[in-house]
Motif scaffolding. Structure first.
Motif, PDB file in Angstrom:
ATOM      1  N   ALA A  66      42.385  37.498  57.274  1.00  0.00           N
ATOM      2  CA  ALA A  66      41.006  37.116  57.233  1.00  0.00           C
ATOM      3  C   ALA A  66      40.277  38.598  57.456  1.00  0.00           C
ATOM      4  N   ARG A  67      40.678  39.010  58.628  1.00  0.00           N
ATOM      5  CA  ARG A  67      40.106  40.260  59.031  1.00  0.00           C
ATOM      6  C   ARG A  67      40.149  41.424  58.251  1.00  0.00           C
ATOM      7  N   ASP A  68      41.372  41.665  57.541  1.00  0.00           N
ATOM      8  CA  ASP A  68      41.580  42.513  56.685  1.00  0.00           C
ATOM      9  C   ASP A  68      40.683  42.251  55.405  1.00  0.00           C
ATOM     10  N   VAL A  69      40.690  41.058  54.727  1.00  0.00           N
ATOM     11  CA  VAL A  69      40.164  40.844  53.588  1.00  0.00           C
ATOM     12  C   VAL A  69      38.497  41.090  53.796  1.00  0.00           C
ATOM     13  N   VAL A  70      37.736  40.638  54.938  1.00  0.00           N
ATOM     14  CA  VAL A  70      36.576  40.857  55.125  1.00  0.00           C
ATOM     15  C   VAL A  70      36.173  42.201  55.567  1.00  0.00           C
ATOM     16  N   SER A  71      36.997  43.083  55.991  1.00  0.00           N
ATOM     17  CA  SER A  71      36.765  44.268  56.431  1.00  0.00           C
ATOM     18  C   SER A  71      36.975  45.299  55.117  1.00  0.00           C
ATOM     19  N   GLY A  72      37.436  44.805  54.282  1.00  0.00           N
ATOM     20  CA  GLY A  72      37.752  45.716  53.001  1.00  0.00           C
ATOM     21  C   GLY A  72      39.097  46.420  52.951  1.00  0.00           C
ATOM     22  N   LYS A  73      40.136  46.122  53.941  1.00  0.00           N
ATOM     23  CA  LYS A  73      41.318  46.722  53.873  1.00  0.00           C
ATOM     24  C   LYS A  73      42.114  46.255  52.504  1.00  0.00           C
ATOM     25  N   SER A  74      41.871  44.943  52.234  1.00  0.00           N
ATOM     26  CA  SER A  74      42.575  44.713  51.155  1.00  0.00           C
ATOM     27  C   SER A  74      42.166  45.263  49.772  1.00  0.00           C
ATOM     28  N   ALA A  75      42.842  44.963  48.998  1.00  0.00           N
ATOM     29  CA  ALA A  75      42.645  45.541  47.566  1.00  0.00           C
ATOM     30  C   ALA A  75      41.389  45.315  46.965  1.00  0.00           C
ATOM     31  N   ASN A  76      40.644  46.319  46.378  1.00  0.00           N
ATOM     32  CA  ASN A  76      39.408  46.022  45.626  1.00  0.00           C
ATOM     33  C   ASN A  76      39.411  44.900  44.653  1.00  0.00           C
ATOM     34  N   MET A  77      38.328  44.091  44.828  1.00  0.00           N
ATOM     35  CA  MET A  77      38.644  42.916  43.965  1.00  0.00           C
ATOM     36  C   MET A  77      38.234  43.186  42.452  1.00  0.00           C
ATOM     37  N   ASP A  78      37.560  44.465  42.207  1.00  0.00           N
ATOM     38  CA  ASP A  78      37.332  44.962  40.813  1.00  0.00           C
ATOM     39  C   ASP A  78      38.605  45.305  40.312  1.00  0.00           C
ATOM     40  N   ASP A  79      39.692  45.730  40.952  1.00  0.00           N
ATOM     41  CA  ASP A  79      40.974  45.927  40.524  1.00  0.00           C
ATOM     42  C   ASP A  79      41.899  44.810  40.164  1.00  0.00           C
ATOM     43  N   TRP A  80      41.527  43.847  40.428  1.00  0.00           N
ATOM     44  CA  TRP A  80      42.289  42.399  40.132  1.00  0.00           C
ATOM     45  C   TRP A  80      42.286  42.125  38.435  1.00  0.00           C
ATOM     46  N   PRO A  81      42.985  41.737  38.249  1.00  0.00           N
ATOM     47  CA  PRO A  81      43.041  41.066  36.608  1.00  0.00           C
ATOM     48  C   PRO A  81      41.945  40.199  36.509  1.00  0.00           C
ATOM     49  N   SER A  82      41.262  40.259  35.526  1.00  0.00           N
ATOM     50  CA  SER A  82      40.222  39.077  35.112  1.00  0.00           C
ATOM     51  C   SER A  82      41.120  37.795  34.985  1.00  0.00           C
ATOM     52  N   GLU A  83      40.179  36.817  35.152  1.00  0.00           N
ATOM     53  CA  GLU A  83      40.826  35.394  35.011  1.00  0.00           C
ATOM     54  C   GLU A  83      41.465  35.169  33.544  1.00  0.00           C
ATOM     55  N   ARG A  84      40.619  35.860  32.606  1.00  0.00           N
ATOM     56  CA  ARG A  84      41.310  35.585  31.008  1.00  0.00           C
ATOM     57  C   ARG A  84      42.463  36.127  30.924  1.00  0.00           C
ATOM     58  N   ASP A  85      42.744  37.396  31.473  1.00  0.00           N
ATOM     59  CA  ASP A  85      44.091  38.417  31.457  1.00  0.00           C
ATOM     60  C   ASP A  85      45.016  37.493  32.253  1.00  0.00           C
ATOM     61  N   PHE A  86      44.813  36.972  33.387  1.00  0.00           N
ATOM     62  CA  PHE A  86      45.902  36.546  33.951  1.00  0.00           C
ATOM     63  C   PHE A  86      46.194  34.954  33.412  1.00  0.00           C
ATOM     64  N   GLN A  87      45.145  34.288  32.689  1.00  0.00           N
ATOM     65  CA  GLN A  87      45.641  33.195  32.034  1.00  0.00           C
ATOM     66  C   GLN A  87      46.405  33.283  30.901  1.00  0.00           C
ATOM     67  N   ASN A  88      46.177  34.270  29.919  1.00  0.00           N
ATOM     68  CA  ASN A  88      47.026  34.802  28.956  1.00  0.00           C
ATOM     69  C   ASN A  88      48.424  35.225  29.370  1.00  0.00           C
ATOM     70  N   ALA A  89      48.573  35.867  30.376  1.00  0.00           N
ATOM     71  CA  ALA A  89      49.800  36.379  30.892  1.00  0.00           C
ATOM     72  C   ALA A  89      50.516  34.980  31.291  1.00  0.00           C
ATOM     73  N   LEU A  90      49.721  34.048  32.085  1.00  0.00           N
ATOM     74  CA  LEU A  90      50.497  32.770  32.628  1.00  0.00           C
ATOM     75  C   LEU A  90      51.075  31.888  31.380  1.00  0.00           C
ATOM     76  N   GLU A  91      50.098  31.845  30.293  1.00  0.00           N
ATOM     77  CA  GLU A  91      50.494  30.981  29.284  1.00  0.00           C
ATOM     78  C   GLU A  91      51.736  31.499  28.457  1.00  0.00           C
TER      79      GLU A  91
END
Length: 170
Positions: A66-91
């Motif tokens: 939680a500390r890492d996520v809140v402090s920004g040590k985690s990956a930038n969420m802007d770099d995460w796949p969109s929900e649509r892209d993830f759904q297409n890959a999962l399907e």
């Protein structure tokens, strides 16, 4: 050797349980030092999710994440796949899996957890099936992305629709 009475044994067990609880409380308090309200909320969410999934996550591990996520040590969420892209890959992956098995077998009787594992959403925890293409078992999301709640509605919707037989083999 002195034999303890039932009452003495009971008191001994109670003292041992109290000592274990004090030790756990001390560890939890140490993990709480300097943690914000946002981090506490995320820690509790991570612990709840881990418990629901049957994962052994300690309070300290969840608080550190939680500390890492809140402090920004985690990956930038802007770099995460969109929900649509993830759904297409999962399907697409689900359709491939349904070429060689049915939903009930794939999910071991309709288990959501087994569905997540079979889809290798954040990695495949088992030895690959014989003759399987390793690229079909590469993670669709990082563990951090999977543990966030961002993709849960997509996963839940695909699982639900698959349980109704709405997906066909590719």
């Amino acid at each position: 050797m002195v034999k303890l009475t039932k009452d003495q044994k009971r008191k001994k067990k109670i003292k041992a349980a109290q000592k274990a609880a004090r030790t756990r409380m001390h560890e939890d308090n140490a993990a709480l030092k300097g943690i914000s309200d946002e981090e506490i909320a995320l820690t509790m969410q991570l612990l709840e999710t881990a418990e629901q999934e049957g994962l052994p996550v300690t309070f300290e591990e969840a608080a550190n994440t939680a500390r890492d996520v809140v402090s920004g040590k985690s990956a930038n969420m802007d770099d995460w796949p969109s929900e649509r892209d993830f759904q297409n890959a999962l399907e697409e992956r689900l359709s491939k899996r349904l070429q060689s098995t049915d939903f009930e077998t794939l999910t071991v009787g309709g288990s959501k957890l087994r569905f997540d594992m079979a889809m290798a959403i954040d990695g495949y925890p088992f030895e690959l099936p014989e003759g399987a293409d390793p690229s079909d078992y590469e993670p669709l999301l990082t563990n951090e992305q999977y543990m966030s709640d961002r993709y849960d509605p997509v996963i839940d919707a695909v699982f639900y629709r698959a349980s109704l037989g709405e997906y066909q083999p590719a």
